[in-house]
Design a protein around this motif. Structure first.
Motif, PDB file in Angstrom:
ATOM      1  N   ARG A   1       0.352  -8.677  -4.427  1.00 33.65           N
ATOM      2  CA  ARG A   1       1.684  -8.967  -4.968  1.00 33.65           C
ATOM      3  C   ARG A   1       2.541  -9.747  -3.976  1.00 33.65           C
ATOM      4  NH1 ARG A   1       1.321  -3.543  -6.781  1.00 33.65           N
ATOM      5  NH2 ARG A   1       2.624  -2.879  -5.019  1.00 33.65           N
ATOM      6  N   SER A   2       2.406  -9.402  -2.694  1.00 30.04           N
ATOM      7  CA  SER A   2       3.254 -10.038  -1.686  1.00 30.04           C
ATOM      8  C   SER A   2       2.621 -11.269  -1.071  1.00 30.04           C
ATOM      9  CB  SER A   2       3.576  -9.030  -0.579  1.00 30.04           C
ATOM     10  OG  SER A   2       2.389  -8.647   0.099  1.00 30.04           O
TER      11      SER A   2
ATOM     12  N   ILE B   1       2.919  -3.705   4.833  1.00 29.91           N
ATOM     13  CA  ILE B   1       2.934  -5.059   4.271  1.00 29.91           C
ATOM     14  C   ILE B   1       4.147  -5.837   4.756  1.00 29.91           C
ATOM     15  CG2 ILE B   1       3.134  -6.358   2.118  1.00 29.91           C
ATOM     16  CD1 ILE B   1       1.449  -4.164   0.793  1.00 29.91           C
ATOM     17  N   THR B   2       5.307  -5.180   4.785  1.00 31.83           N
ATOM     18  CA  THR B   2       6.529  -5.853   5.228  1.00 31.83           C
ATOM     19  C   THR B   2       6.413  -6.330   6.668  1.00 31.83           C
ATOM     20  OG1 THR B   2       7.908  -4.531   3.733  1.00 31.83           O
ATOM     21  CG2 THR B   2       9.006  -5.578   5.607  1.00 31.83           C
ATOM     22  N   GLU B   3       5.824  -5.497   7.536  1.00 29.86           N
ATOM     23  CA  GLU B   3       5.675  -5.850   8.951  1.00 29.86           C
ATOM     24  C   GLU B   3       4.462  -6.742   9.198  1.00 29.86           C
ATOM     25  OE1 GLU B   3       7.891  -5.349  11.081  1.00 29.86           O
ATOM     26  OE2 GLU B   3       9.133  -3.845  10.068  1.00 29.86           O
ATOM     27  N   GLN B   4       3.733  -7.054   8.142  1.00 33.53           N
ATOM     28  CA  GLN B   4       2.591  -7.971   8.214  1.00 33.53           C
ATOM     29  C   GLN B   4       1.542  -7.503   9.229  1.00 33.53           C
ATOM     30  OE1 GLN B   4       3.504 -12.212   7.953  1.00 33.53           O
ATOM     31  NE2 GLN B   4       5.663 -11.714   7.622  1.00 33.53           N
ATOM     32  N   VAL B   5       1.199  -6.218   9.143  1.00 32.28           N
ATOM     33  CA  VAL B   5       0.073  -5.704   9.924  1.00 32.28           C
ATOM     34  C   VAL B   5      -1.168  -6.512   9.537  1.00 32.28           C
ATOM     35  CG1 VAL B   5      -1.405  -3.697  10.331  1.00 32.28           C
ATOM     36  CG2 VAL B   5       1.075  -3.405  10.129  1.00 32.28           C
TER      37      VAL B   5
ATOM     38  N   TRP C   1      -9.178   6.671  -1.649  1.00 34.36           N
ATOM     39  CA  TRP C   1      -9.477   5.472  -2.442  1.00 34.36           C
ATOM     40  C   TRP C   1      -8.251   4.995  -3.208  1.00 34.36           C
ATOM     41  CZ3 TRP C   1     -13.051   3.587  -0.007  1.00 34.36           C
ATOM     42  CH2 TRP C   1     -14.261   4.188   0.262  1.00 34.36           C
ATOM     43  N   GLU C   2      -7.437   5.923  -3.693  1.00 36.81           N
ATOM     44  CA  GLU C   2      -6.192   5.538  -4.372  1.00 36.81           C
ATOM     45  C   GLU C   2      -5.247   4.815  -3.421  1.00 36.81           C
ATOM     46  OE1 GLU C   2      -4.723   9.202  -5.856  1.00 36.81           O
ATOM     47  OE2 GLU C   2      -6.193   9.341  -7.493  1.00 36.81           O
ATOM     48  N   ALA C   3      -5.172   5.302  -2.193  1.00 39.20           N
ATOM     49  CA  ALA C   3      -4.297   4.670  -1.197  1.00 39.20           C
ATOM     50  C   ALA C   3      -4.798   3.280  -0.834  1.00 39.20           C
ATOM     51  CB  ALA C   3      -4.208   5.543   0.052  1.00 39.20           C
ATOM     52  N   VAL C   4      -6.103   3.126  -0.683  1.00 36.45           N
ATOM     53  CA  VAL C   4      -6.670   1.815  -0.378  1.00 36.45           C
ATOM     54  C   VAL C   4      -6.405   0.843  -1.518  1.00 36.45           C
ATOM     55  CG1 VAL C   4      -8.823   0.545   0.010  1.00 36.45           C
ATOM     56  CG2 VAL C   4      -8.437   2.732   1.165  1.00 36.45           C
ATOM     57  N   THR C   5      -6.596   1.308  -2.756  1.00 28.79           N
ATOM     58  CA  THR C   5      -6.323   0.463  -3.926  1.00 28.79           C
ATOM     59  C   THR C   5      -4.868   0.026  -3.950  1.00 28.79           C
ATOM     60  OG1 THR C   5      -8.047   1.580  -5.211  1.00 28.79           O
ATOM     61  CG2 THR C   5      -6.376   0.373  -6.442  1.00 28.79           C
ATOM     62  N   GLY C   6      -3.956   0.952  -3.642  1.00 31.33           N
ATOM     63  CA  GLY C   6      -2.534   0.621  -3.617  1.00 31.33           C
ATOM     64  C   GLY C   6      -2.197  -0.399  -2.553  1.00 31.33           C
ATOM     65  N   LEU C   7      -2.828  -0.275  -1.383  1.00 30.67           N
ATOM     66  CA  LEU C   7      -2.585  -1.226  -0.304  1.00 30.67           C
ATOM     67  C   LEU C   7      -3.083  -2.613  -0.693  1.00 30.67           C
ATOM     68  CD1 LEU C   7      -1.710  -1.849   2.598  1.00 30.67           C
ATOM     69  CD2 LEU C   7      -3.979  -1.093   3.360  1.00 30.67           C
ATOM     70  N   VAL C   8      -4.262  -2.682  -1.286  1.00 27.86           N
ATOM     71  CA  VAL C   8      -4.826  -3.974  -1.693  1.00 27.86           C
ATOM     72  C   VAL C   8      -3.950  -4.615  -2.772  1.00 27.86           C
ATOM     73  CG1 VAL C   8      -6.789  -5.081  -2.814  1.00 27.86           C
ATOM     74  CG2 VAL C   8      -7.171  -3.364  -1.029  1.00 27.86           C
ATOM     75  N   ARG C   9      -3.499  -3.840  -3.729  1.00 24.95           N
ATOM     76  CA  ARG C   9      -2.617  -4.378  -4.776  1.00 24.95           C
ATOM     77  C   ARG C   9      -1.299  -4.850  -4.190  1.00 24.95           C
ATOM     78  NH1 ARG C   9      -3.561   0.304  -9.438  1.00 24.95           N
ATOM     79  NH2 ARG C   9      -5.611  -0.468 -10.157  1.00 24.95           N
ATOM     80  N   GLY C  10      -0.790  -4.110  -3.206  1.00 27.34           N
ATOM     81  CA  GLY C  10       0.457  -4.503  -2.576  1.00 27.34           C
ATOM     82  C   GLY C  10       0.361  -5.825  -1.852  1.00 27.34           C
ATOM     83  N   ARG C  11      -0.752  -6.061  -1.168  1.00 31.41           N
ATOM     84  CA  ARG C  11      -0.905  -7.327  -0.456  1.00 31.41           C
ATOM     85  C   ARG C  11      -1.092  -8.481  -1.434  1.00 31.41           C
ATOM     86  NH1 ARG C  11      -7.025  -7.363   2.251  1.00 31.41           N
ATOM     87  NH2 ARG C  11      -8.158  -7.566   0.284  1.00 31.41           N
TER      88      ARG C  11
END
Length: 229
Positions: free
Chosen positions: A93-94, A50-54, A81-91
C-alpha cells in the motif's frame, strides 16, 4: 564504515523502548537497517516499521504447527503468519520497504514441518525463507535438539531439506538451506572480517557467541564430543 546495522540479539527487539530511535540513528549514519523478531509484536509495530522505512525484517520461527508452539512457549504460528501478511500488505500500500524474510530454526524435532513452513511463508508474501540451526550447543540438553551430530545431519533432515527445495520452487519463494554434506570452511557465513557484533553493554566481538553472558570457556557439545570455545 558499515553498510547494514541489524538490531537483534538474544531477546526480542520490539520490546525495546527506543528501537524506533535506533532505526533513525542507523539511517542517519547512512546505513541500511534491519531487525529480527519472533513476530509476536509485529502487528502492533507494522505501521512505524513502514513509516521509518526499515529495510529488512526477519521473522524467526521454529516450526509450522506444533514445533513452533513447543519451542516458543506455546506461541501460535497462525498469529505470526497473520502478522507477516499484514506487513507485506502494508508495504504494498505504501510502496515502501521492508524486505521480509523468514528464519527457520531447524531442530531434530521439527524437520518434517519445514516444507509446509516454506509454503506458508510464500502464501504470507515473504520474500525468502532460510534455515538456521543450533550451531553452538553449550549443553547436552541443547545438543539433543540439534539437527546434526558428529556424523553430520541426522536421519530425515536431508530429505526434509530436499522437500523444502521442491516446495519453494512450486510456491515461487527463495529458499536457503544448510549444506547436505559436511564441509570445511575457513570462516562461518557471518565472516568476522566483515561483521562486528556489539552487545547491549557496549562489548564488541567478531562472533555473537563470544558475547554470551558468561565468564570463561563456553562448552560446545555435539554427540559424544565436548570442546570449548
Amino acid at each position: 564504515r558499515f553498510r547494514h546495522v541489524h538490531l537483534h540479539g538474544c531477546g526480542e527487539p520490539l520490546l525495546h523502548g527506543e528501537l524506533r530511535e535506533l532505526v533513525r540513528d542507523a539511517h542517519s549514519a547512512e546505513c541500511e537497517v534491519g531487525l529480527t523478531t519472533n513476530g509476536d509484536l509485529l502487528s502492533e509495530a507494522t505501521d512505524w516499521i513502514i513509516t521509518e522505512q526499515v529495510d529488512l525484517v526477519v521473522v524467526s520461527i521454529a516450526g509450522d504447527t506444533t514445533g513452533h508452539a513447543r519451542f516458543r512457549d506455546q506461541a501460535q504460528i497462525t498469529r505470526v503468519w497473520e502478522a507477516v501478511t499484514g506487513l507485506v500488505r502494508g508495504r504494498v500500500r505504501s510502496n515502501r520497504q521492508p524486505r521480509v524474510k523468514i528464519s527457520y530454526l531447524l531442530t531434530a524435532d521439527n524437520t518434517d514441518e519445514l516444507p509446509s513452513a516454506v509454503t506458508a511463508a510464500a502464501e504470507a508474501g515473504a520474500d525468502e525463507l532460510y534455515v538456521t540451526h543450533l550451531d553452538v550447543t553449550p549443553s547436552t540438553h541443547l545438543a539433543r535438539w540439534a539437527a546434526f551430530d558428529d556424523a553430520g545431519l541426522r536421519p530425515g533432515v536431508p530429505d526434509a531439506i530436499k522437500a523444502a527445495v521442491v516446495a519453494a520452487r512450486r510456491a515461487g519463494i527463495a529458499f536457503r538451506g544448510p549444506p547436505l554434506e559436511s564441509e570445511d570452511m575457513l570462516v562461518c557465513a557471518l565472516d568476522p572480517t566483515l561483521t562486528v557484533f556489539v552487545g547491549w553493554d557496549g562489548r564488541v566481538a567478531p562472533c555473537v557467541n563470544l558475547l554470551l553472558p558468561t565468564r570463561g570457556p563456553i562448552p560446545r557439545t555435539t554427540g559424544d564430543t565436548v570442546e570449548e570455545i
